[in-house]
Design a protein around this motif. Structure first.
Motif, PDB file in Angstrom:
ATOM      1  N   GLY A 173       0.773  -1.223   0.000  1.00 53.96           N
ATOM      2  CA  GLY A 173       0.000   0.000   0.000  1.00 53.96           C
ATOM      3  C   GLY A 173       0.805   1.273   0.000  1.00 53.96           C
ATOM      4  N   ARG A 174       2.102   1.183  -0.201  1.00 56.63           N
ATOM      5  CA  ARG A 174       2.957   2.364  -0.250  1.00 56.63           C
ATOM      6  C   ARG A 174       3.665   2.424  -1.602  1.00 56.63           C
ATOM      7  NH1 ARG A 174       7.248   1.663   3.492  1.00 56.63           N
ATOM      8  NH2 ARG A 174       7.871   3.773   2.936  1.00 56.63           N
ATOM      9  N   GLY A 195     -16.922   9.796   3.219  1.00 52.67           N
ATOM     10  CA  GLY A 195     -16.181   8.910   2.329  1.00 52.67           C
ATOM     11  C   GLY A 195     -14.685   9.066   2.518  1.00 52.67           C
ATOM     12  N   LYS A 196     -14.248  10.309   2.651  1.00 56.37           N
ATOM     13  CA  LYS A 196     -12.825  10.558   2.908  1.00 56.37           C
ATOM     14  C   LYS A 196     -12.397   9.886   4.208  1.00 56.37           C
ATOM     15  CE  LYS A 196     -12.706  15.112   0.629  1.00 56.37           C
ATOM     16  NZ  LYS A 196     -11.841  14.763  -0.491  1.00 56.37           N
ATOM     17  N   GLY A 255      -9.827   6.886   4.294  1.00 51.18           N
ATOM     18  CA  GLY A 255      -8.648   7.227   5.077  1.00 51.18           C
ATOM     19  C   GLY A 255      -8.362   6.201   6.149  1.00 51.18           C
ATOM     20  N   MET A 256      -9.403   5.788   6.879  1.00 49.00           N
ATOM     21  CA  MET A 256      -9.219   4.758   7.904  1.00 49.00           C
ATOM     22  C   MET A 256      -8.827   3.424   7.276  1.00 49.00           C
ATOM     23  SD  MET A 256      -9.521   6.120  10.814  1.00 49.00           S
ATOM     24  CE  MET A 256      -9.671   4.653  11.845  1.00 49.00           C
ATOM     25  N   GLN A 257      -9.451   3.103   6.139  1.00 50.91           N
ATOM     26  CA  GLN A 257      -9.102   1.863   5.434  1.00 50.91           C
ATOM     27  C   GLN A 257      -7.629   1.856   5.059  1.00 50.91           C
ATOM     28  OE1 GLN A 257     -11.117   1.408   1.669  1.00 50.91           O
ATOM     29  NE2 GLN A 257     -10.975  -0.830   1.702  1.00 50.91           N
ATOM     30  N   TYR A 258      -7.141   3.011   4.608  1.00 47.73           N
ATOM     31  CA  TYR A 258      -5.736   3.077   4.219  1.00 47.73           C
ATOM     32  C   TYR A 258      -4.816   3.039   5.438  1.00 47.73           C
ATOM     33  CZ  TYR A 258      -1.343   4.489   2.184  1.00 47.73           C
ATOM     34  OH  TYR A 258      -0.026   4.506   1.817  1.00 47.73           O
ATOM     35  N   PRO A 264      -9.002   2.657  -2.224  1.00 49.09           N
ATOM     36  CA  PRO A 264      -8.664   3.539  -3.345  1.00 49.09           C
ATOM     37  C   PRO A 264      -7.365   4.321  -3.141  1.00 49.09           C
ATOM     38  CG  PRO A 264     -10.990   3.743  -2.802  1.00 49.09           C
ATOM     39  CD  PRO A 264     -10.382   2.907  -1.724  1.00 49.09           C
ATOM     40  N   LEU A 265      -7.044   4.681  -1.900  1.00 52.83           N
ATOM     41  CA  LEU A 265      -5.846   5.478  -1.654  1.00 52.83           C
ATOM     42  C   LEU A 265      -4.564   4.686  -1.882  1.00 52.83           C
ATOM     43  CD1 LEU A 265      -6.885   7.501   1.536  1.00 52.83           C
ATOM     44  CD2 LEU A 265      -7.212   8.067  -0.880  1.00 52.83           C
ATOM     45  N   SER A 266      -4.681   3.367  -1.963  1.00 49.47           N
ATOM     46  CA  SER A 266      -3.506   2.516  -2.172  1.00 49.47           C
ATOM     47  C   SER A 266      -3.250   2.230  -3.642  1.00 49.47           C
ATOM     48  CB  SER A 266      -3.667   1.189  -1.427  1.00 49.47           C
ATOM     49  OG  SER A 266      -4.686   0.391  -2.031  1.00 49.47           O
TER      50      SER A 266
END
Length: 538
Positions: free
Chosen positions: A192-193, A317-318, A322-325, A332-334
């Motif tokens: 994820g990074r 949603g953010k 955000g917590m998921q990431y 999605p952020l990953s």
């Protein structure tokens, strides 16, 4: 004056690799000069965070081209990385090598050792591919390549099916047996990074006692004794300093800064340098010229179903993504903004694909000040199908404006300057509409937002893509490689023609652009370049 065996200017996609490979044996001392700062920033490490770095002067050179007639007079924004890892720390992470024929054409032009067969071992050695090893892919290399197929938005599958209905085959690996077709992009991330060149190569090298990295160190001039490079002058903390290279100076500053530094050092077009009051050490008309870049445009649609817009825009949603990431490094952020894409030919007579596709399960028609609105998309459900040309025939140039190393050079992109480039883009945008019209996708489209249904004639389509096109951030060839000093800057060993102790190792040496994203080929160039340096140092 301190002396190192090798002084490397630039810690980007190629420079990070060169530093790691030259220092691995412990026999050579290496200094890396980086004009920017650290890559240890949250929005650098978070894959989708590159929307935040798109205009951030702390990590981005934020270049602008000259107003371009080919782009309806627009001055294009050129983000380039100004930090450890260079542009690999702020890019979209799509991992594409290019078509094998691209490299075979390099070798056929007289660049021995640069055919696809020559380079395939390097590509495989670089990779740690999540999908596993095969005849084309490698594992246990420094760069982890992630398979995103289980994590893409559901609308992505609809896009793939529609593209198949439009005549393109499904392709599970664009870097495998064939490039043509549509599929899900693999990206350079791990856990994820972002897997930048700094993370993969430079950070491990920095643990060695024979490697030193100086950040916020702007190289201003290469130092010569006669026709041999012997060191580098640089500015850091308001002071001018010099360092000596016992073996070689290696310029890995990228397609903008490498020709800039050579020109500032008296290597380049003689009349231009002389007119700026710079003593011409070695005249070469090709330094800064032969600029090639990929141009892209998005067609954006309002959807009848939820897209990532409904998840990434609202506060809840953010918070959710955000917590998921933060907790799982998922979601999605990953990922990259480009979940999927592909390669196609605008004409059956083309020997290989000449256009690249991108699918984004969100839309960003409404701008946001100070950033690319990836993390704050439009308030209505939308998605985009983008494309870019693979091998444009237009050529531009990058030339310094003065002797001041802090003044940005003049970038003349010269977009859509040939009838060829205009004609193939016209055919390509028509094909995007053909994909959108297929049953698998059409039932989910409420309307085309950009350019809109009123834009139908060839003249209007051309006018539209001139107004809305822009770089997809793949400038190359400004210090191009070739056997003839009258037509190139470096030879196949990446040595600058006519000078000793000096090489250029980055995407600026590409003889011609490759078919696809340029980060993986830039990293490969660093790998190959370090290999030839070590061979020549024996």
């Amino acid at each position: 004056m301190q002396t190192y065996d090798f002084v490397i200017v630039g810690s980007g996609s190629a420079g990070s690799v060169v530093a790691e490979r030259l220092s691995a044996s412990g026999r050579h001392s290496v200094l890396v000069l980086e004009a920017g700062g650290s890559d240890r920033r949250f929005y650098v490490q978070m894959p989708l965070g590159y929307g935040k770095t798109f205009f951030d002067p702390a990590v981005n050179w934020n270049y602008r081209t000259e107003p371009d007639p080919g782009l309806a007079g627009n001055a294009d924004h050129w983000p380039r990385g100004k930090l450890l890892g260079g542009s690999s720390s702020i890019n979209a992470m799509v991992w594409i090598r290019g078509h094998p024929a691209d490299y075979d054409s390099w070798a056929a032009a007289g660049n021995s050792g640069w055919s696809y067969a020559d380079l395939l071992p390097a590509f495989k050695a670089i990779e740690d591919n999540q999908a596993g090893a095969d005849d084309w892919r490698g594992v246990r290399g420094p760069v982890h390549v992630t398979d995103c197929s289980a994590d893409v938005h559901p609308l992505t599958r609809r896009y793939l099916k529609a593209a198949e209905q439009a005549g393109l085959p499904f392709n599970p690996d664009f870097n495998g047996a064939t490039q043509e077709g549509v599929g899900i992009y693999q990206i350079s991330t791990k856990d994820g990074r972002r897997m930048s060149a700094a993370r993969a190569f430079l950070r491990p090298a920095m643990k060695r006692t024979n490697v030193r990295v100086e950040m916020n160190a702007l190289a201003t001039r290469i130092l010569f004794e006669g026709k041999r490079a012997v060191g580098v002058e640089y500015e850091q903390g308001g002071r001018t300093q010099t360092v000596r290279a016992g073996r070689e100076v290696i310029v890995s500053a990228g397609s903008v800064n490498s020709p800039q530094l050579l020109q500032l050092s008296g290597v380049g077009p003689g009349n231009h340098l002389g007119g700026l009051g710079i003593d011409v050490l070695h005249a070469n008309e090709n330094v800064g010229r032969n600029l090639q870049d990929h141009l892209g445009i998005n067609y954006t649609f309002r959807a009848r179903t939820a897209t990532l817009n409904q998840l990434l825009r609202p506060w809840w949603g953010k918070a959710l993504v955000g917590m998921q990431y933060l907790l799982l490094r998922k979601g999605p952020l990953s990922l990259s903004m480009n979940n999927a894409g592909g390669f196609f030919r605008t004409d059956a007579g083309e020997a290989r694909p000449n256009m690249q596709l991108y699918f984004q399960a969100f839309s960003t028609v409404i701008p946001k000040s100070g950033e690319r609105p990836i993390l704050t998309p439009d308030p209505w459900p939308g998605f985009s199908i983008g494309l870019s040309n693979c091998r444009p025939t237009s050529r531009g140039e990058i030339m310094i404006r003065s002797r001041d190393s802090r003044q940005y050079p003049q970038i003349v992109a010269n977009a859509y300057a040939t009838d060829h480039d205009v004609a193939e883009m016209l055919a390509a945008v028509k094909f995007v509409r053909r994909i959108a019209a297929q049953p698998a996708l059409a039932e989910f489209i409420e309307e085309e937002i950009l350019p809109g249904p009123s834009v139908t004639s060839d003249d209007d389509l051309i006018q539209d893509f001139r107004k809305r096109s822009g770089t997809v951030y793949h400038p190359v060839s400004t210090c191009r490689m070739g056997p003839d000093p009258a037509k190139s800057v470096v030879d196949a060993r990446l040595r600058v023609h006519g000078l000793g102790g000096l090489r250029v190792i980055d995407a600026s040496i590409f003889p011609e652009n490759i078919s696809g994203n340029t980060n993986a080929p830039s990293i490969m160039t660093g790998w190959k370049g370090a290999e030839v340096v070590l061979e020549d140092s024996e």
